[in-house]
Write an enzyme that holds these catalytic residues in place. Structure first.
Site, PDB file in Angstrom:
ATOM      1  N   ARG A  84      51.186  45.188   8.389  1.00  0.00           N
ATOM      2  CA  ARG A  84      49.520  46.231   9.086  1.00  0.00           C
ATOM      3  C   ARG A  84      50.967  48.013   9.017  1.00  0.00           C
ATOM      4  O   ARG A  84      51.999  47.724   9.744  1.00  0.00           O
ATOM      5  CB  ARG A  84      49.568  45.190   9.998  1.00  0.00           C
ATOM      6  CG  ARG A  84      50.673  45.203  11.040  1.00  0.00           C
ATOM      7  CD  ARG A  84      49.551  44.503  11.893  1.00  0.00           C
ATOM      8  NE  ARG A  84      51.026  43.141  13.073  1.00  0.00           N
ATOM      9  CZ  ARG A  84      51.240  43.134  14.406  1.00  0.00           C
ATOM     10  NH1 ARG A  84      50.021  43.634  15.284  1.00  0.00           N
ATOM     11  NH2 ARG A  84      52.190  42.691  15.124  1.00  0.00           N
ATOM     12  N   ASN A  97      45.285  39.804   1.791  1.00  0.00           N
ATOM     13  CA  ASN A  97      45.922  38.762   0.927  1.00  0.00           C
ATOM     14  C   ASN A  97      45.399  37.362   1.118  1.00  0.00           C
ATOM     15  O   ASN A  97      46.273  36.583   0.181  1.00  0.00           O
ATOM     16  CB  ASN A  97      47.366  38.577   3.035  1.00  0.00           C
ATOM     17  CG  ASN A  97      48.159  40.093   3.285  1.00  0.00           C
ATOM     18  OD1 ASN A  97      47.440  41.004   1.881  1.00  0.00           O
ATOM     19  ND2 ASN A  97      48.571  40.210   4.040  1.00  0.00           N
ATOM     20  N   SER A 121      53.314  35.622   4.203  1.00  0.00           N
ATOM     21  CA  SER A 121      52.309  35.800   4.057  1.00  0.00           C
ATOM     22  C   SER A 121      51.380  36.150   5.899  1.00  0.00           C
ATOM     23  O   SER A 121      51.036  34.887   6.329  1.00  0.00           O
ATOM     24  CB  SER A 121      51.557  36.784   3.087  1.00  0.00           C
ATOM     25  OG  SER A 121      52.483  36.441   1.904  1.00  0.00           O
ATOM     26  N   HIS A 177      50.456  32.591  15.026  1.00  0.00           N
ATOM     27  CA  HIS A 177      51.686  33.958  14.958  1.00  0.00           C
ATOM     28  C   HIS A 177      50.553  34.900  15.252  1.00  0.00           C
ATOM     29  O   HIS A 177      50.082  35.682  14.339  1.00  0.00           O
ATOM     30  CB  HIS A 177      51.648  33.634  13.720  1.00  0.00           C
ATOM     31  CG  HIS A 177      53.062  34.594  13.321  1.00  0.00           C
ATOM     32  ND1 HIS A 177      54.411  34.911  14.089  1.00  0.00           N
ATOM     33  CD2 HIS A 177      53.057  35.805  12.436  1.00  0.00           C
ATOM     34  CE1 HIS A 177      54.488  36.380  14.274  1.00  0.00           C
ATOM     35  NE2 HIS A 177      54.402  37.089  12.656  1.00  0.00           N
TER      36      HIS A 177
HETATM   37  N1  LIG Z   1      55.139  35.225   9.255  1.00  0.00           N
HETATM   38  C1  LIG Z   1      55.509  36.336   9.979  1.00  0.00           C
HETATM   39  O1  LIG Z   1      55.997  35.988  10.618  1.00  0.00           O
HETATM   40  C2  LIG Z   1      55.695  38.072   9.086  1.00  0.00           C
HETATM   41  C3  LIG Z   1      56.419  38.277   9.866  1.00  0.00           C
HETATM   42  C4  LIG Z   1      56.691  39.733   8.202  1.00  0.00           C
HETATM   43  C5  LIG Z   1      56.356  39.878   7.516  1.00  0.00           C
HETATM   44  N2  LIG Z   1      55.215  38.963   7.590  1.00  0.00           N
HETATM   45  C6  LIG Z   1      53.812  39.435   7.123  1.00  0.00           C
HETATM   46  O2  LIG Z   1      54.787  39.377   5.097  1.00  0.00           O
HETATM   47  C7  LIG Z   1      54.078  39.881   4.303  1.00  0.00           C
HETATM   48  C8  LIG Z   1      55.071  41.093   2.985  1.00  0.00           C
HETATM   49  O3  LIG Z   1      55.113  42.227   4.499  1.00  0.00           O
HETATM   50  P1  LIG Z   1      56.670  43.725   4.353  1.00  0.00           P
HETATM   51  O4  LIG Z   1      57.035  44.050   4.811  1.00  0.00           O
HETATM   52  O5  LIG Z   1      57.377  42.522   2.546  1.00  0.00           O
HETATM   53  O6  LIG Z   1      55.600  43.646   3.423  1.00  0.00           O
HETATM   54  P2  LIG Z   1      56.033  45.079   1.669  1.00  0.00           P
HETATM   55  O7  LIG Z   1      54.126  45.973   1.137  1.00  0.00           O
HETATM   56  O8  LIG Z   1      57.098  45.533   1.803  1.00  0.00           O
HETATM   57  O9  LIG Z   1      56.229  43.897  -0.036  1.00  0.00           O
HETATM   58  C9  LIG Z   1      54.951  42.858  -0.437  1.00  0.00           C
HETATM   59  C10 LIG Z   1      55.080  43.521  -1.871  1.00  0.00           C
HETATM   60  O10 LIG Z   1      54.169  41.995  -1.514  1.00  0.00           O
HETATM   61  C11 LIG Z   1      54.105  42.643  -2.709  1.00  0.00           C
HETATM   62  N3  LIG Z   1      52.567  42.426  -3.600  1.00  0.00           N
HETATM   63  C12 LIG Z   1      51.357  42.546  -3.605  1.00  0.00           C
HETATM   64  N4  LIG Z   1      50.788  41.274  -4.514  1.00  0.00           N
HETATM   65  C13 LIG Z   1      51.408  40.781  -5.246  1.00  0.00           C
HETATM   66  C14 LIG Z   1      50.717  39.578  -6.420  1.00  0.00           C
HETATM   67  N5  LIG Z   1      49.521  39.482  -6.187  1.00  0.00           N
HETATM   68  N6  LIG Z   1      51.658  39.373  -6.365  1.00  0.00           N
HETATM   69  C15 LIG Z   1      53.033  39.611  -6.487  1.00  0.00           C
HETATM   70  N7  LIG Z   1      53.468  40.395  -5.353  1.00  0.00           N
HETATM   71  C16 LIG Z   1      52.321  40.753  -4.712  1.00  0.00           C
HETATM   72  C17 LIG Z   1      53.346  44.343  -3.784  1.00  0.00           C
HETATM   73  O11 LIG Z   1      53.681  44.701  -4.391  1.00  0.00           O
HETATM   74  C18 LIG Z   1      54.531  43.913  -2.056  1.00  0.00           C
HETATM   75  O12 LIG Z   1      56.165  44.427  -3.163  1.00  0.00           O
HETATM   76  C19 LIG Z   1      53.096  40.790   4.449  1.00  0.00           C
HETATM   77  O13 LIG Z   1      51.518  39.942   4.697  1.00  0.00           O
HETATM   78  C20 LIG Z   1      53.195  40.994   6.083  1.00  0.00           C
HETATM   79  O14 LIG Z   1      52.481  40.557   7.416  1.00  0.00           O
HETATM   80  C21 LIG Z   1      54.890  37.963   8.077  1.00  0.00           C
HETATM   81  O1  LIG Z   2      53.674  41.638  13.062  1.00  0.00           O
HETATM   82  C1  LIG Z   2      53.262  42.243  12.047  1.00  0.00           C
HETATM   83  O2  LIG Z   2      52.379  42.377  11.246  1.00  0.00           O
HETATM   84  C2  LIG Z   2      54.636  41.498  11.147  1.00  0.00           C
HETATM   85  C3  LIG Z   2      54.616  39.811  11.351  1.00  0.00           C
HETATM   86  O3  LIG Z   2      54.270  39.144  11.524  1.00  0.00           O
HETATM   87  C4  LIG Z   2      55.985  39.833  13.138  1.00  0.00           C
HETATM   88  O4  LIG Z   2      55.566  39.069  13.661  1.00  0.00           O
HETATM   89  O5  LIG Z   2      57.055  40.865  12.789  1.00  0.00           O
END
Ligand SMILES: NC(=O)c1ccc[n+]([C@@H]2O[C@H](COP(=O)([O-])OP(=O)(O)OC[C@H]3O[C@@H](n4cnc5c(N)ncnc54)[C@H](O)[C@@H]3O)[C@@H](O)[C@H]2O)c1
Ligand SMILES: O=C(O)C[C@H](O)C(=O)O
Length: 309
Positions: A84, A97, A121, A177
């Site tokens: 986001r 997603n 994710s 979350h």
């Molecule tokens: N659960 C949590 O606490 C938490 C914490 C941080 C981030 N996240 C989530 O994690 C995800 C990734 O965050 P980020 O900062 O790394 O994002 P980012 O944009 O840096 O990386 C995401 C990657 O996913 C790749 N991707 C997209 N579609 C794909 C597919 N079909 N197959 C393989 N790879 C694919 C993209 O090319 C990109 O490199 C986001 O959805 C974010 O909200 C969750």
């Molecule tokens: O805040 C977000 O969208 C990414 C992740 O879930 C976080 O808590 O850092």
């Protein structure tokens, strides 16, 4: 103790940082990064592998587009998807997603049917459900990462407030979350001393509010995406607990079958993690207000599930 192969899907901010942490801790003989972006996982993996002589690790890091490289992996950390930006909620990522996590989960089930998935994710609780439904894996092998991160944020804020070591702060953040997550004050202690003896209710409420908005606080600074240093540390701690069969008690998103009065949804609860993944869900006593807050949080997860259709 180390795994044969751990694969990180998504070589973006969270994924690449996870891969580096896994390799530096030598948690697997081979760490694989998979991403649809051509050249990105290969380039980042080679760059990380070239740090091995300096850092002194022997985990081989490789990158690929093709899931054959991930065949037989013991664990997948799924970080594929969009992140986001300011003004967005995690739920705004839902449809995009869900499509990505569905396609990734199909590939995981194809090339590594006995693997364990750590979902990262967002929106986390629903993406874990999508992976569970798509792979058909038992709940022991699909676990969501959120509680370790949310609890780490809560502990880090308490540490700043009290001027004490983060190591001496024990806490639990349960629930979904999202903004409805449930930091448990009744289980927050500083070397065994209840937090309520160290801080006023007003200050505790402020720390809880900051924890709930912890993800948005980072997004507000970064502007182009969301947090990744603390999230990757949290996901790798879960992987380490599994690889080393540590029987760690960590707050994780687990698929509930009646625990905490909830059925058929993922929600953050205290879990025992070790060999095979989720070994046990611990049922702890909650105060009336904590119970009510957990119910509200579960409803928020159900609403997001319903929005997916
Ligand atoms: N659960 C949590 O606490 C938490 C914490 C941080 C981030 N996240 C989530 O994690 C995800 C990734 O965050 P980020 O900062 O790394 O994002 P980012 O944009 O840096 O990386 C995401 C990657 O996913 C790749 N991707 C997209 N579609 C794909 C597919 N079909 N197959 C393989 N790879 C694919 C993209 O090319 C990109 O490199 C986001 O959805 C974010 O909200 C969750
Ligand atoms: O805040 C977000 O969208 C990414 C992740 O879930 C976080 O808590 O850092």
């Amino acid at each position: 103790m180390s795994a044969n192969k751990i694969t990180v899907v998504g070589a973006g901010h969270v994924g690449a940082t996870c891969a580096q942490r896994l390799a530096e801790k030598e948690l697997a003989r081979e760490v694989v990064m998979i991403d649809i972006a051509e050249g990105i996982p290969q380039g980042k993996a080679l760059d990380q592998w070239e740090s091995a002589p300096v850092e002194g690790f022997d985990s081989h890091v490789v990158g690929a587009q093709d899931y054959e490289a991930a065949a037989g992996s013991d664990i997948f950390i799924v970080t594929a998807g969009i992140a986001r930006k300011p003004g967005m909620s995690r739920d705004d990522l839902l449809k995009t997603n869900a499509g990505i996590v569905r396609s990734v989960s199909k590939e995981i089930a194809r090339v590594a049917p006995d693997s364990i998935i750590i979902m990262v994710s967002n929106p986390l609780d629903v993406m874990a459900q999508v992976a569970l439904d798509t792979t058909g894996f038992p709940r022991e092998r699909v676990i969501g990462m959120a509680g370790v991160l949310d609890t780490a944020r809560y502990r880090s804020f308490i540490s700043l407030e009290l001027g004490v070591s983060v190591e001496d702060i024990q806490a639990l953040v349960l629930g979904g979350h999202g903004d409805t997550m449930v930091p448990l004050v009744s289980y927050t202690t500083i070397s065994g001393i209840p937090l309520t003896q160290m801080l006023s209710q007003e200050r505790i409420d402020a720390l809880i509010e900051r924890t709930r908005k912890g993800g948005a606080e980072i997004v507000g600074y970064l502007k182009t995406g969301s947090a990744y240093y603390a999230p990757s540390a949290a996901a790798v701690q879960m992987a380490e607990a599994i690889v080393k069969d540590k029987n760690r008690i960590l707050p994780c998103a687990a698929h509930l079958k009646g625990e905490y009065g909830q059925d058929g949804i993922f929600l953050g609860v205290p879990c025992k993690l070790g060999e095979g993944g989720l070994k046990e869900i611990l049922q702890v006593e909650l105060t009336d207000s904590e119970e009510a807050a957990l119910r509200t949080s579960a409803e928020a997860v159900r609403d997001t599930m319903a929005a997916l259709g």
